[in-house]
Scaffold this active site. Structure first.
Site, PDB file in Angstrom:
ATOM      1  N   LYS A  31      -5.221   4.033  -9.613  1.00 45.26           N
ATOM      2  CA  LYS A  31      -6.117   4.057 -10.713  1.00 45.26           C
ATOM      3  C   LYS A  31      -7.367   4.208 -10.693  1.00 45.26           C
ATOM      4  CE  LYS A  31      -5.688  -0.373 -11.751  1.00 45.26           C
ATOM      5  NZ  LYS A  31      -6.661  -0.956 -11.173  1.00 45.26           N
ATOM      6  N   ARG A  50      -6.594  -8.660 -17.090  1.00 42.45           N
ATOM      7  CA  ARG A  50      -5.380  -8.657 -15.889  1.00 42.45           C
ATOM      8  C   ARG A  50      -4.495  -9.425 -16.501  1.00 42.45           C
ATOM      9  NH1 ARG A  50      -7.905  -5.508 -11.714  1.00 42.45           N
ATOM     10  NH2 ARG A  50      -7.067  -5.774  -9.473  1.00 42.45           N
ATOM     11  N   ARG A 105      -6.217   2.893   2.579  1.00 44.73           N
ATOM     12  CA  ARG A 105      -7.430   3.014   2.204  1.00 44.73           C
ATOM     13  C   ARG A 105      -8.842   3.159   2.336  1.00 44.73           C
ATOM     14  NH1 ARG A 105      -8.448   0.382  -4.020  1.00 44.73           N
ATOM     15  NH2 ARG A 105      -7.856  -1.535  -3.088  1.00 44.73           N
ATOM     16  N   ARG A 111     -11.359  -2.565   3.174  1.00 42.13           N
ATOM     17  CA  ARG A 111     -11.515  -3.239   1.951  1.00 42.13           C
ATOM     18  C   ARG A 111     -10.433  -4.441   2.685  1.00 42.13           C
ATOM     19  NH1 ARG A 111     -10.433  -2.645  -4.312  1.00 42.13           N
ATOM     20  NH2 ARG A 111      -9.147  -4.260  -3.432  1.00 42.13           N
ATOM     21  N   ARG A 118      -1.049  -8.841  -4.199  1.00 46.08           N
ATOM     22  CA  ARG A 118      -1.404  -8.025  -5.227  1.00 46.08           C
ATOM     23  C   ARG A 118      -0.377  -7.820  -5.839  1.00 46.08           C
ATOM     24  NH1 ARG A 118      -5.031  -5.236  -1.749  1.00 46.08           N
ATOM     25  NH2 ARG A 118      -5.438  -3.116  -3.705  1.00 46.08           N
TER      26      ARG A 118
HETATM   27  P1  ADP Z   1      -7.214  -3.682  -6.762  1.00 44.76           P
HETATM   28  O1  ADP Z   1      -7.478  -2.368  -5.724  1.00 44.76           O
HETATM   29  O2  ADP Z   1      -5.685  -4.040  -6.369  1.00 44.76           O
HETATM   30  O3  ADP Z   1      -6.915  -2.947  -8.124  1.00 44.76           O
HETATM   31  P2  ADP Z   1      -9.767  -4.840  -7.711  1.00 44.76           P
HETATM   32  O4  ADP Z   1     -11.017  -4.352  -7.336  1.00 44.76           O
HETATM   33  O5  ADP Z   1      -9.670  -4.478  -8.912  1.00 44.76           O
HETATM   34  O6  ADP Z   1      -8.329  -4.988  -6.701  1.00 44.76           O
HETATM   35  O7  ADP Z   1      -9.882  -6.363  -7.825  1.00 44.76           O
HETATM   36  C1  ADP Z   1     -10.162  -7.207  -6.654  1.00 44.76           C
HETATM   37  C2  ADP Z   1      -9.903  -8.747  -6.430  1.00 44.76           C
HETATM   38  O8  ADP Z   1     -11.387  -8.974  -7.228  1.00 44.76           O
HETATM   39  C3  ADP Z   1      -8.298  -9.093  -7.194  1.00 44.76           C
HETATM   40  O9  ADP Z   1      -7.349  -8.679  -6.137  1.00 44.76           O
HETATM   41  C4  ADP Z   1      -8.570 -10.455  -8.101  1.00 44.76           C
HETATM   42  O10 ADP Z   1      -8.442 -11.603  -6.615  1.00 44.76           O
HETATM   43  C5  ADP Z   1     -10.412  -9.813  -7.871  1.00 44.76           C
HETATM   44  N1  ADP Z   1     -10.076  -9.116 -10.045  1.00 44.76           N
HETATM   45  C6  ADP Z   1     -11.062  -8.359 -10.015  1.00 44.76           C
HETATM   46  N2  ADP Z   1     -10.825  -7.784 -11.287  1.00 44.76           N
HETATM   47  C7  ADP Z   1     -10.421  -9.143 -11.419  1.00 44.76           C
HETATM   48  C8  ADP Z   1      -9.767  -9.763 -12.983  1.00 44.76           C
HETATM   49  N3  ADP Z   1      -9.362  -8.717 -13.971  1.00 44.76           N
HETATM   50  N4  ADP Z   1      -9.355 -11.316 -12.931  1.00 44.76           N
HETATM   51  C9  ADP Z   1      -9.092 -11.769 -11.853  1.00 44.76           C
HETATM   52  N5  ADP Z   1      -9.244 -11.128 -11.035  1.00 44.76           N
HETATM   53  C10 ADP Z   1     -10.249 -10.531 -10.971  1.00 44.76           C
END
Ligand code: ADP
Ligand code: ZN
Length: 214
Positions: free
Chosen positions: A13, A88, A122, A155, A166
């Protein structure tokens, strides 16, 4: 255009979104990036989010919704943005409906084995945020960003335990959004099983087509 991108962790994404941002000149609002910026500068919000993020759990809705509301109220966030990582949960989606109407939601899909292969390798640029993958999208020079020369890092929540969490959190809390946006007639789906490193143009044209058909 006001766009939302959905998809399981590991679907790619963030990678596709970076391309959409350039092509359609969108403001990129990534809640993951916003949280990571707050962590880095040790703000109150960052402190609140840290333990949830490290465990691969969602940050509580009140905190996340407040942060997005604030971001969308700033001058640069007019009618041209892409929300990446938000909403989310159904509660977040309902809150977003109250903040501003969205034009389209793209749900990125890939087969389970493809997703598992993408997770884990990643690496991200510390300076410009560009995403690479050790196997699938390797940088030209080990550990260095092709675009800006910045250092590439992995990360904390890309560790195996957090990755598993996740995926579970996605299934339980985020996948219901697919039904939510289908009912509103906003959902479009794009399947990407090919490797981005070798099929970039084909993949992006597929996504551009879906957007341009609107
Ligand atoms: P991914 O690569 O899994 O899509 P993101 O970079 O979008 O991860 O997000 C990393 C972390 O930040 C999530 O695991 C969560 O803890 C937090 N986070 C991000 N967006 C949200 C959201 N909309 N609601 C709650 N937590 C969020
Ligand atoms: Zn860079």
């Amino acid at each position: 255009m006001k766009l939302v991108v959905l998809g399981s962790p590991g679907v790619g994404k963030g990678t596709y979104t970076q391309e959409l941002v350039q092509k359609y000149n969108l403001l990129h609002i990534s809640t993951g990036d916003l949280f990571r910026e707050n962590l880095k500068s040790e703000t109150e919000l960052g402190v609140q989010a840290k333990s949830f993020m490290d465990a691969g759990q969602l940050v509580p809705d009140e905190v996340t919704i407040g942060m997005v509301k604030e971001r969308l109220s700033r001058d640069d966030a007019n009618d041209n943005f892409v929300l990446d990582g938000f909403p989310r949960t159904i509660a977040q989606a309902e809150a977003l409906t109250d903040i501003t109407p969205i034009d389209m939601v793209i749900n990125f899909k890939a087969d389970k084995d493809v997703i598992l292969g993408r997770l884990g390798g990643r690496i991200i640029c510390r300076k410009c945020g560009q995403i690479f993958h050790k196997q699938n999208i390797p940088p030209k020079q080990d550990g260095i960003c092709d675009t800006c020369g910045g250092e590439l890092y992995e990360r904390d929540d890309d560790k195996p335990e957090a990755i598993e969490k996740r995926l579970v959190v996605y299934e339980e809390q985020t996948s219901p959004l697919i039904g939510f946006y289908t009912e509103k007639g906003l959902l479009r789906e794009v399947t990407v099983n090919e490797d981005f490193g070798t099929h970039k143009e084909e993949i992006m044209n597929r996504i551009f087509k879906v957007i341009d058909e609107k």
